[in-house]
Motif scaffolding. Structure first.
Motif, PDB file in Angstrom:
ATOM      1  N   UNK A 137      36.721  23.938  31.175  1.00  8.59           N
ATOM      2  CA  UNK A 137      38.553  24.219  31.017  1.00  8.59           C
ATOM      3  C   UNK A 137      38.512  25.912  30.952  1.00  8.59           C
ATOM      4  N   UNK A 138      38.299  26.050  29.534  1.00  8.96           N
ATOM      5  CA  UNK A 138      38.305  27.638  29.507  1.00  8.96           C
ATOM      6  C   UNK A 138      37.312  28.632  30.126  1.00  8.96           C
ATOM      7  N   UNK A 139      36.225  28.141  30.654  1.00  4.37           N
ATOM      8  CA  UNK A 139      35.620  29.162  31.022  1.00  4.37           C
ATOM      9  C   UNK A 139      36.422  28.924  33.080  1.00  4.37           C
ATOM     10  N   UNK A 140      36.733  28.160  33.346  1.00  7.43           N
ATOM     11  CA  UNK A 140      36.864  28.567  34.572  1.00  7.43           C
ATOM     12  C   UNK A 140      38.332  28.585  34.550  1.00  7.43           C
ATOM     13  N   UNK A 141      39.536  28.139  33.857  1.00  6.74           N
ATOM     14  CA  UNK A 141      40.835  29.476  33.658  1.00  6.74           C
ATOM     15  C   UNK A 141      40.792  30.610  33.783  1.00  6.74           C
ATOM     16  N   UNK A 142      40.010  30.803  32.924  1.00  6.05           N
ATOM     17  CA  UNK A 142      39.247  32.675  32.691  1.00  6.05           C
ATOM     18  C   UNK A 142      39.122  32.908  34.455  1.00  6.05           C
ATOM     19  N   UNK A 143      38.286  32.542  35.032  1.00  8.82           N
ATOM     20  CA  UNK A 143      37.779  32.754  36.350  1.00  8.82           C
ATOM     21  C   UNK A 143      38.899  32.592  37.427  1.00  8.82           C
ATOM     22  N   UNK A 144      40.027  31.833  36.749  1.00  4.87           N
ATOM     23  CA  UNK A 144      41.062  31.368  38.288  1.00  4.87           C
ATOM     24  C   UNK A 144      42.125  32.715  37.940  1.00  4.87           C
ATOM     25  N   UNK A 145      41.858  33.347  36.884  1.00  8.30           N
ATOM     26  CA  UNK A 145      43.166  34.160  36.379  1.00  8.30           C
ATOM     27  C   UNK A 145      42.412  35.651  36.545  1.00  8.30           C
ATOM     28  N   UNK A 146      40.921  36.020  36.582  1.00  8.62           N
ATOM     29  CA  UNK A 146      40.283  37.401  36.676  1.00  8.62           C
ATOM     30  C   UNK A 146      39.779  37.228  37.437  1.00  8.62           C
ATOM     31  N   UNK A 147      39.210  37.002  38.134  1.00  9.48           N
ATOM     32  CA  UNK A 147      38.563  36.316  39.638  1.00  9.48           C
ATOM     33  C   UNK A 147      39.103  37.827  41.163  1.00  9.48           C
ATOM     34  N   UNK A 148      39.920  36.937  41.076  1.00 12.63           N
ATOM     35  CA  UNK A 148      40.879  37.939  42.216  1.00 12.63           C
ATOM     36  C   UNK A 148      41.653  39.029  41.908  1.00 12.63           C
ATOM     37  N   UNK A 149      41.365  39.677  40.450  1.00 15.33           N
ATOM     38  CA  UNK A 149      41.796  40.507  40.314  1.00 15.33           C
ATOM     39  C   UNK A 149      40.465  41.925  40.537  1.00 15.33           C
ATOM     40  N   UNK A 150      39.590  41.792  40.021  1.00 15.82           N
ATOM     41  CA  UNK A 150      38.533  42.466  40.708  1.00 15.82           C
ATOM     42  C   UNK A 150      38.374  43.226  41.796  1.00 15.82           C
ATOM     43  N   UNK A 151      37.875  44.051  41.930  1.00 12.79           N
ATOM     44  CA  UNK A 151      37.833  44.878  43.270  1.00 12.79           C
ATOM     45  C   UNK A 151      37.308  44.144  43.902  1.00 12.79           C
ATOM     46  N   UNK A 152      36.792  43.924  45.672  1.00  9.70           N
ATOM     47  CA  UNK A 152      35.742  43.862  46.389  1.00  9.70           C
ATOM     48  C   UNK A 152      34.340  44.950  46.511  1.00  9.70           C
ATOM     49  N   UNK A 153      33.511  44.577  46.011  1.00  5.12           N
ATOM     50  CA  UNK A 153      31.915  45.230  46.119  1.00  5.12           C
ATOM     51  C   UNK A 153      31.287  45.126  47.390  1.00  5.12           C
ATOM     52  N   UNK A 154      30.870  45.928  47.852  1.00  8.80           N
ATOM     53  CA  UNK A 154      29.419  45.663  49.106  1.00  8.80           C
ATOM     54  C   UNK A 154      28.447  46.931  48.770  1.00  8.80           C
ATOM     55  N   UNK A 155      28.085  46.378  49.806  1.00  6.36           N
ATOM     56  CA  UNK A 155      25.935  46.720  49.381  1.00  6.36           C
ATOM     57  C   UNK A 155      26.143  48.029  48.946  1.00  6.36           C
ATOM     58  N   UNK A 156      26.744  49.368  50.193  1.00 10.99           N
ATOM     59  CA  UNK A 156      26.799  50.684  50.566  1.00 10.99           C
ATOM     60  C   UNK A 156      27.997  51.128  49.435  1.00 10.99           C
ATOM     61  N   UNK A 157      28.647  50.482  48.403  1.00 10.66           N
ATOM     62  CA  UNK A 157      30.083  51.290  47.506  1.00 10.66           C
ATOM     63  C   UNK A 157      30.808  51.459  48.597  1.00 10.66           C
ATOM     64  N   UNK A 158      30.509  50.604  50.598  1.00 13.52           N
ATOM     65  CA  UNK A 158      32.030  50.948  50.133  1.00 13.52           C
ATOM     66  C   UNK A 158      33.269  49.532  50.275  1.00 13.52           C
ATOM     67  N   UNK A 159      34.805  49.700  50.590  1.00 12.91           N
ATOM     68  CA  UNK A 159      35.071  48.640  50.993  1.00 12.91           C
ATOM     69  C   UNK A 159      34.959  48.020  51.935  1.00 12.91           C
ATOM     70  N   UNK A 160      34.502  48.490  53.118  1.00 13.78           N
ATOM     71  CA  UNK A 160      34.840  47.644  54.368  1.00 13.78           C
ATOM     72  C   UNK A 160      34.528  47.027  54.926  1.00 13.78           C
ATOM     73  N   UNK A 161      32.396  46.624  54.369  1.00 11.06           N
ATOM     74  CA  UNK A 161      31.426  46.124  55.464  1.00 11.06           C
ATOM     75  C   UNK A 161      32.287  44.726  55.001  1.00 11.06           C
ATOM     76  N   UNK A 162      30.835  43.478  55.027  1.00  7.78           N
ATOM     77  CA  UNK A 162      31.029  42.487  54.451  1.00  7.78           C
ATOM     78  C   UNK A 162      30.957  41.304  53.708  1.00  7.78           C
ATOM     79  N   UNK A 163      29.896  42.758  52.767  1.00  5.20           N
ATOM     80  CA  UNK A 163      29.866  41.222  52.092  1.00  5.20           C
ATOM     81  C   UNK A 163      30.671  40.958  50.935  1.00  5.20           C
ATOM     82  N   UNK A 164      31.319  41.796  50.045  1.00  5.96           N
ATOM     83  CA  UNK A 164      33.046  41.708  49.872  1.00  5.96           C
ATOM     84  C   UNK A 164      32.630  40.706  48.071  1.00  5.96           C
ATOM     85  N   UNK A 165      31.958  40.739  47.376  1.00  4.67           N
ATOM     86  CA  UNK A 165      31.690  40.334  46.764  1.00  4.67           C
ATOM     87  C   UNK A 165      32.472  40.269  45.070  1.00  4.67           C
TER      88      UNK A 165
END
Length: 658
Positions: free
Chosen positions: A446-474
């Motif tokens: 739960x300690x790990x799950x809580x951290x990802x809950x709090x942090x994951x959506x604060x990180x930027x979406x990434x894409x293969x070509x380093x843009x923010x436009x395409x649908x990779x969005x990891x």
């Protein structure tokens, strides 16, 4: 069928105002630009089976070619027209004869190609329908994404143009035609006024006292224009015939920069909801138009996927855990752990790994990752040795590397490995709790799950070509389909904790609402029209949907055009083997999903799945019995073939072969 096609044509005519007119009709306006594609238009025939390009009497382009053929051709924008002046690309499409692949390339001199794949190799819809392309968000935005390496020389546009690639796919389905006929018309660019959103998470599902099943979906429509507009709404019922749907309000004025809420309500009559089978599903497409602006239809759009809304009859048996095993399996798992030497060894392995996790600080990596596969020395093609932040040593040459072959900081690539280790460790902690009931393990998970809950959506979406436009969005990897392969361990860990009392109901609901469901929804929203990638997303959607009881995710995984059975059908026939990397990833995921559904009371152990297993045996190179033993163990319980029993190995979770 003829009446259904006529109704579809009529709806298309009403919604676009041009559906039955020739593709070169003079219907351009300040709000829309018609790209000439008729027989008199400037068509650049680039490569492939060009002889089969023709035009019918209405002016629609028709390509009818044998199975396996491809064609590449372009239409140039009218003089001084620019893609940047428009927000949507649209064209009407019809595919006959079986599965096909349609790709669209938006080309502009001096810029990267913007690539869309609106139709994949799974069976397309019947009749004419309209494709929508979000010009702001391609599937890929790269300089070298071509269907065939030798086609690179053709992508040298000196004027803005739209390029089409058609592929007549050999599926191997018994009902397929020896040819494919692919037709397009009314290729146009549309100015975009609206932004239509459904977050993919929020909905309600309720069986009324009368027995009627009712689903409701909240949709938000924003007016991005500088002046007020009255917006009309409607709900198209495109798949199914038993449900009804409405959307309210049917019309609403929205001020510039403001937004309005709409509610779509789907209903299944009581007599049907009690008699139809589990996973019966119907689909509705919400459409919004700017009154007084022809062809302004918009919907919930992700690149080239229009997101539709389901009504589905959910499984009744959804007690956690359900992903790796069911609650009835737990006594047998504990018995094998306590009474067999091999079960004890395997269980102690989980516990040992969990203890190792607890010895650390359980702090997750602070930031996003990129790609674990890119953590290697470009010169010597060997994995690097990590010696700390910024220190990535090549074990062959001894030199230290800073960036990968794409110029990305190697710290990001290594961080992906760190995230993957945290995901696996969380699952081991949950399994250790199952075996011991030691709360140190559940609290660690739960300690790990809580951290990802709090942090994951604060990180930027990434894409293969380093843009923010395409649908990779990891975020922990650059692509959602890559995240799905690893992050599902967190969902499995949560499922085990939820089913064994390792998390309180209150905290469980919080984790589902703010972390587990939103991640899966974000994955399914940006769909990967390549089967081995899409299947990773579909498997994650099914696992999350069954674990959390989330109906739209279950509908996506079992009844959309990206569902597991459609993928299975393709993989088990025609080009499934050579085009999908053998079965190193696909076959095990198919058994993974089939086992989940079986525990929910749905048996899909069919001949196609058995054929996939044989495909693994004959075509995976090299064949690794250990890697596939879990699938063979599962198969040995459902198919009579004695070979499956010979290749199966014992497993603490799944038991012994018959």
């Amino acid at each position: 069928m003829k009446n259904a096609i006529f109704r579809l044509l009529l709806l298309s005519t009403i919604s676009t105002g041009v559906a039955i007119l020739p593709s070169n009709a003079a219907l351009s306006s300040p709000d829309r630009l018609l790209i000439p594609t008729g027989p008199n238009a400037e068509c650049e025939k680039l490569d492939g089976n060009l002889e089969k390009l023709t035009w019918d009497a209405s002016g629609a382009l028709v390509w009818e070619a044998p199975i396996g053929d491809r064609v590449l051709f372009s239409f140039t924008l009218p003089n001084e027209a620019r893609f940047g002046d428009y927000g949507l690309g649209k064209f009407d499409l019809k595919i006959e004869g079986g599965p096909a692949d349609v790709m669209v390339f938006i080309e502009q001199p001096g810029q990267k190609r913007r690539v869309y794949r609106p139709v994949d190799i799974i069976s397309p819809r019947e009749g004419w329908y309209t494709i929508h392309l979000d010009l702001r968000q391609p599937e890929m935005n790269v300089a070298d994404a071509v269907p065939n390496a030798r086609w690179e020389s053709f992508f040298k546009a000196d004027r803005p143009r739209v390029t089409f690639n058609f592929w007549s796919v050999k599926s191997g389905y018994s009902e397929e035609s020896p040819t494919r006929q692919i037709s397009i018309r009314n290729v146009r660019l549309i100015k975009r006024y609206l932004d239509v959103r459904w977050n993919g998470c929020d909905y309600t599902s309720k069986t009324q006292p009368t027995g009627e099943l009712v689903f409701t979906y909240p949709i938000v429509v924003a007016n991005n224009d500088t002046k007020s507009h009255r917006i009309s709404s409607r709900l198209e019922h495109w798949k199914g015939r038993l449900c009804s749907g409405t959307i309210f309000p049917t019309s609403k004025a929205i001020a510039p920069g403001d937004s309005a809420s709409f509610t779509a309500t789907l209903r299944l009559p009581a007599d049907r909801s009690q008699t139809l089978p589990v996973l019966y599903c119907e689909w509705f497409l919400p459409v919004f138009s700017v009154e007084g602006v022809p062809d302004s239809d918009e919907g919930i759009l992700r690149s080239s996927d229009r997101i539709d809304l389901p009504l589905i009859i959910m499984p009744k048996r959804l007690e956690n855990p359900v992903i790796l095993f069911g609650p009835d399996d737990i006594p047998d798992i504990l018995k094998r752990y306590r009474t067999t030497d091999w079960g004890k060894r395997e269980g102690d392995g989980y516990i040992k790994q969990a203890e190792k996790m607890l010895q650390g600080d359980l702090k997750i990596p602070d930031g996003p990752g990129w790609a674990a596969a890119y953590y290697y020395c470009v010169e010597h093609r060997t994995p690097l040795v990590y010696e700390g932040p910024g220190k990535h040593r090549c074990p062959i040459g001894g030199e230290y590397r800073k960036t990968d072959f794409m110029g990305v900081d190697l710290d990001l690539n290594y961080r992906t490995n760190q995230h993957a280790a945290m995901f696996t460790g969380t699952k081991n902690l949950a399994l250790a709790y199952l075996l011991t009931k030691d709360k140190r393990f559940s609290e660690g998970a739960l300690t790990i799950l809580r951290q990802y809950r709090d942090k994951y959506f604060t990180w930027p979406c990434l894409n293969l070509d380093a843009s923010t436009e395409t649908i990779d969005k990891g975020r922990v990897q650059f692509a959602k389909y890559m995240e799905a392969m690893y992050m599902i361990n967190l969902t499995e860990a949560y499922d085990i904790l939820k089913g064994t009392g390792g998390v309180s109901p209150r905290e469980g609901r919080d984790l589902e609402k703010n972390f587990i469901i939103p991640i899966s929804v974000e994955m399914t929203d940006y769909r990967m029209n390549m089967q081995h990638r899409q299947q990773a997303i579909t498997a994650n959607a099914l696992a999350t949907g069954l674990c959390c009881g989330h109906a739209p995710l279950v509908a996506f995984a079992t009844a959309s055009d990206k569902n597991y059975l459609s993928i299975r059908r393709y993989l088990s026939t025609g080009d499934g083997v050579p085009n999908e990397h053998g079965y190193n990833n696909d076959m095990p995921r198919q058994f993974y999903m089939t086992a989940m559904l079986y525990r929910a009371g749905i048996d899909t152990y069919d001949n196609m799945l058995q054929r996939l297993l044989w495909g693994t045996l004959w075509w995976s190179v090299p064949f690794d019995p250990k890697k596939f033993s879990v699938a063979y163990l599962d198969a040995s319980k459902h198919y009579p073939d004695p070979l499956f029993r010979q290749l199966a190995s014992r497993n603490l979770i799944d038991g012994e072969a018959p």
